[in-house]
Design a protein around this motif. Structure first.
Motif, mmCIF file in Angstrom:
data_model
loop_
_atom_site.group_PDB
_atom_site.id
_atom_site.type_symbol
_atom_site.label_atom_id
_atom_site.label_comp_id
_atom_site.label_asym_id
_atom_site.label_seq_id
_atom_site.Cartn_x
_atom_site.Cartn_y
_atom_site.Cartn_z
ATOM 1 N N ASP A 8 5.340 1.546 2.595
ATOM 2 C CA ASP A 8 4.128 0.725 2.572
ATOM 3 C C ASP A 8 3.362 0.992 3.858
ATOM 4 O O ASP A 8 3.898 0.816 4.959
ATOM 5 C CB ASP A 8 4.494 -0.760 2.467
ATOM 6 C CG ASP A 8 3.320 -1.659 2.795
ATOM 7 O OD1 ASP A 8 2.289 -1.543 2.105
ATOM 8 O OD2 ASP A 8 3.428 -2.468 3.740
ATOM 9 N N GLU A 9 2.122 1.436 3.734
ATOM 10 C CA GLU A 9 1.331 1.784 4.909
ATOM 11 C C GLU A 9 0.883 0.528 5.649
ATOM 12 O O GLU A 9 0.311 -0.401 5.055
ATOM 13 C CB GLU A 9 0.109 2.612 4.508
ATOM 14 C CG GLU A 9 -0.681 3.118 5.712
ATOM 15 C CD GLU A 9 -1.916 3.887 5.311
ATOM 16 O OE1 GLU A 9 -2.112 5.002 5.819
ATOM 17 O OE2 GLU A 9 -2.683 3.368 4.479
ATOM 18 N N GLY A 59 -3.817 1.658 -2.446
ATOM 19 C CA GLY A 59 -3.971 0.358 -1.812
ATOM 20 C C GLY A 59 -3.733 -0.814 -2.745
ATOM 21 O O GLY A 59 -4.104 -0.780 -3.926
ATOM 22 N N TRP A 85 0.084 7.824 -8.918
ATOM 23 C CA TRP A 85 -0.344 8.922 -8.055
ATOM 24 C C TRP A 85 -0.770 10.148 -8.867
ATOM 25 O O TRP A 85 -1.805 10.716 -8.640
ATOM 26 C CB TRP A 85 0.785 9.316 -7.100
ATOM 27 C CG TRP A 85 1.092 8.305 -6.057
ATOM 28 C CD1 TRP A 85 0.383 8.047 -4.926
ATOM 29 C CD2 TRP A 85 2.200 7.403 -6.047
ATOM 30 N NE1 TRP A 85 0.979 7.047 -4.201
ATOM 31 C CE2 TRP A 85 2.111 6.627 -4.860
ATOM 32 C CE3 TRP A 85 3.278 7.167 -6.901
ATOM 33 C CZ2 TRP A 85 3.028 5.656 -4.523
ATOM 34 C CZ3 TRP A 85 4.202 6.201 -6.567
ATOM 35 C CH2 TRP A 85 4.073 5.449 -5.397
ATOM 36 N N ASP A 144 0.868 -1.176 0.000
ATOM 37 C CA ASP A 144 0.000 0.000 0.000
ATOM 38 C C ASP A 144 0.909 1.231 0.000
ATOM 39 O O ASP A 144 1.113 1.877 1.045
ATOM 40 C CB ASP A 144 -0.912 0.004 1.230
ATOM 41 C CG ASP A 144 -1.741 -1.274 1.324
ATOM 42 O OD1 ASP A 144 -2.320 -1.669 0.296
ATOM 43 O OD2 ASP A 144 -1.793 -1.875 2.412
ATOM 44 N N PRO A 145 1.489 1.576 -1.151
ATOM 45 C CA PRO A 145 2.567 2.558 -1.180
ATOM 46 C C PRO A 145 2.094 4.010 -1.148
ATOM 47 O O PRO A 145 1.001 4.349 -1.596
ATOM 48 C CB PRO A 145 3.258 2.240 -2.507
ATOM 49 C CG PRO A 145 2.188 1.672 -3.370
ATOM 50 C CD PRO A 145 1.254 0.943 -2.461
ATOM 51 N N TYR A 146 2.963 4.824 -0.576
ATOM 52 C CA TYR A 146 2.839 6.277 -0.642
ATOM 53 C C TYR A 146 4.252 6.860 -0.648
ATOM 54 O O TYR A 146 5.234 6.164 -0.347
ATOM 55 C CB TYR A 146 2.012 6.829 0.532
ATOM 56 C CG TYR A 146 2.636 6.631 1.888
ATOM 57 C CD1 TYR A 146 3.475 7.587 2.447
ATOM 58 C CD2 TYR A 146 2.375 5.473 2.632
ATOM 59 C CE1 TYR A 146 4.040 7.412 3.701
ATOM 60 C CE2 TYR A 146 2.933 5.294 3.879
ATOM 61 C CZ TYR A 146 3.763 6.264 4.418
ATOM 62 O OH TYR A 146 4.320 6.094 5.650
ATOM 63 N N LYS A 171 3.397 14.605 1.606
ATOM 64 C CA LYS A 171 3.065 13.193 1.447
ATOM 65 C C LYS A 171 1.984 13.016 0.393
ATOM 66 O O LYS A 171 1.034 13.794 0.325
ATOM 67 C CB LYS A 171 2.592 12.630 2.794
ATOM 68 C CG LYS A 171 2.149 11.176 2.766
ATOM 69 C CD LYS A 171 1.634 10.759 4.129
ATOM 70 C CE LYS A 171 1.052 9.353 4.104
ATOM 71 N NZ LYS A 171 0.497 8.947 5.416
ATOM 72 N N ASP A 213 5.471 1.648 9.342
ATOM 73 C CA ASP A 213 5.380 1.473 7.899
ATOM 74 C C ASP A 213 6.692 0.922 7.347
ATOM 75 O O ASP A 213 7.786 1.344 7.757
ATOM 76 C CB ASP A 213 5.054 2.805 7.211
ATOM 77 C CG ASP A 213 3.643 3.289 7.547
ATOM 78 O OD1 ASP A 213 2.874 2.476 8.078
ATOM 79 O OD2 ASP A 213 3.334 4.458 7.286
ATOM 80 N N LYS A 237 -1.029 10.581 -1.526
ATOM 81 C CA LYS A 237 -2.082 9.690 -1.046
ATOM 82 C C LYS A 237 -1.580 8.247 -1.081
ATOM 83 O O LYS A 237 -0.592 7.923 -1.760
ATOM 84 C CB LYS A 237 -3.326 9.841 -1.916
ATOM 85 C CG LYS A 237 -3.089 9.512 -3.380
ATOM 86 C CD LYS A 237 -4.314 9.828 -4.227
ATOM 87 C CE LYS A 237 -4.020 9.558 -5.710
ATOM 88 N NZ LYS A 237 -5.158 9.936 -6.591
ATOM 89 N N VAL A 238 -2.249 7.383 -0.361
ATOM 90 C CA VAL A 238 -1.899 5.961 -0.304
ATOM 91 C C VAL A 238 -2.670 5.223 -1.401
ATOM 92 O O VAL A 238 -3.886 5.385 -1.530
ATOM 93 C CB VAL A 238 -2.223 5.361 1.079
ATOM 94 C CG1 VAL A 238 -1.902 3.872 1.102
ATOM 95 C CG2 VAL A 238 -1.461 6.088 2.172
#
Length: 460
Positions: free
Chosen positions: A367-368, A338, A345, A320-322, A333, A374, A335-336
């Motif tokens: 990764d959230e 999923g 992005w 779940d990258p950001y 930052k 993380d 957004k995440v």
């Protein structure tokens, strides 16, 4: 014909390799046979067993000499082909002057610091008591207005400068120096609030400290003023004393580190600077609050082949990258996204840059994991001075510190324009402009001398 020639060349090589291996086997056999024969002869002629021990000592010494010579020859050969990699592999925590040719060794500065450290300690104590203590007290609630430094001891170990870099391609009336600061002290600093004492000791700081001497003038001391600041938040560590030991727990300790890191950033991390006035007629406010060099526009487009940080029961992975974007102490930052290892992005961010030389733009992919720390999926950095020269970059950048993963970014450098007519021109065919609004607030409670203080730069 070419195939026949190639086969003729390959056969002799194969034969030579086989003969070499056979010779090694024969040599090893005769060495073992010699050892067994020596033991048998010692027993047959009834010699003392001490002769065997003497031969063993000689054999071990000879083998060590051979290994040492082989290692020395191997290192010499590697140095001849890749000197930097060999040095980095053999020595840890090298100073910057070893890795970068434009960074100079600064032993002469370390000798001066060692001699001047007692006097520097007294000067720093004066600053902490007269400026920092009052600023902290003003930011605390009324119930804690009794805050004060009860003890300030910087110790006997001075900071050490690992390397020095001087920038030459600048204005003629200023000098920029970057110092690699390593401060592993035996300091002891204590504070008191309503009779309750707490403190820190053995403070360590590692970071890049910039010293700016400007403007250069034609009378003594030849320098009008000096600015001292960190380009980004320095690495910080310390031990707690007295009541502060209660914070030496997971979570609480991190919170305390963050608070102290924030105070340092508010004091002398860009865009904040610590000014030292040397000439009487110098306007200290112009020295303290120079105009930013520009704005960097960062567009995070997408990534691919990211590491699968979360492995499920079926063996399939996901992330779940950001992305976190950092320039100095500022960070933003995305957004995440999923359940994706190829996220898209397509987000843009704009950040002011106070000084491009020596500044890096950091992109960190995570990764959230709600409720947990993380996972890091890689990072990449970009030299803002190179972006300043080129103006625009559109690249797929490989992520560092991981086996796989790339990120696609567009970077645009936006210069500041003093002419309002420049606002009518679209910037790099993107059809929109960027404005910086700087506010100077006169706050008596924050500054007894009624000096203006710059707030955060607002991008419009």
């Amino acid at each position: 014909m070419p195939k026949k020639n190639s086969s003729k060349h390959k056969e002799p090589r194969k034969t030579v390799v086989e003969d070499t291996l056979l010779m090694k086997v024969v040599q090893k056999y005769f060495k073992l046979a010699g050892v067994v024969s020596a033991v048998w002869l010692v027993g047959y002629f009834k010699f003392s067993v001490s002769w065997l021990w003497l031969l063993l000592v000689f054999y071990v010494w000879k083998e060590r000499q051979n290994k040492s010579n082989e290692h020395r020859i191997c290192i010499s050969q590697q140095l001849a082909t890749d000197e930097k990699s060999v040095i980095l592999a053999r020595v840890e925590d090298l100073p910057s002057w070893v890795n970068f040719p434009d960074v100079e060794r600064a032993e002469w500065i370390n000798k001066i610091l060692s001699q001047m450290w007692p006097y520097i300690g007294e000067y720093v104590e004066k600053i902490l008591r007269e400026n920092v203590e009052q600023s902290i007290r003003a930011s605390l609630p009324a119930a804690m207005q009794s805050f004060k430094f009860s003890k300030i001891d910087l110790g006997d170990i001075p900071p050490r400068i690992g390397g020095l870099k001087v920038y030459s391609q600048l204005r003629r009336d200023e000098i920029y120096m970057d110092l690699e600061l390593n401060y592993s002290s035996d300091s002891n600093i204590a504070v008191s609030v309503k009779g309750i004492n707490a403190g820190i000791k053995d403070l360590t700081i590692h970071g890049t400290l910039r010293v700016v001497m400007k403007p250069l003038i034609n009378k003594m001391p030849l320098v009008g003023g000096v600015l001292v600041f960190f380009l980004k938040n320095p690495e910080l560590n310390f031990d707690l004393t007295n009541l502060a030991n209660a914070f030496d727990l997971p979570g609480l300790s991190d919170m305390l580190h963050s608070i102290i890191q924030e105070q340092i950033a508010n004091f002398m991390v860009l865009p904040n600077r610590f000014p030292i006035k040397l000439a009487e007629d110098l306007d200290l406010n112009k020295l303290r609050y120079p105009q930013p060099e520009g704005v960097v526009r960062v567009k995070i487009l997408e990534a691919k082949d990211l590491k699968k940080a979360d492995i499920g029961i079926t063996g399939k992975g996901k992330s779940d990258p950001y992305v976190i974007i950092k320039v100095g102490p500022k960070e933003m930052k995305t957004k995440v996204i999923g359940n994706s290892v190829a996220p898209v992005w397509n987000e843009s961010f704009e950040m002011t840059v106070d000084s491009a030389d020596g500044q890096l733009l950091y992109l960190e992919v995570f990764d959230e994991d709600p409720g947990k720390t993380d996972d890091e999926l890689g990072r990449v950095s970009f030299d803002l001075s190179k972006l300043q020269d080129k103006g625009f970059e559109d690249e797929w950048l490989p992520l560092e510190d991981v086996k796989q993963g790339m990120i696609h970014v567009q970077l645009t450098w936006l210069w500041l324009a003093n002419d309002p007519l420049e606002l009518d021109r679209p910037l790099f065919n993107q059809g929109r402009s960027c404005l910086i609004l700087e506010l100077f607030l006169l706050e008596e409670w924050l500054s007894p001398a009624n000096e203006p203080h710059r707030t955060r730069d607002f991008l419009v």
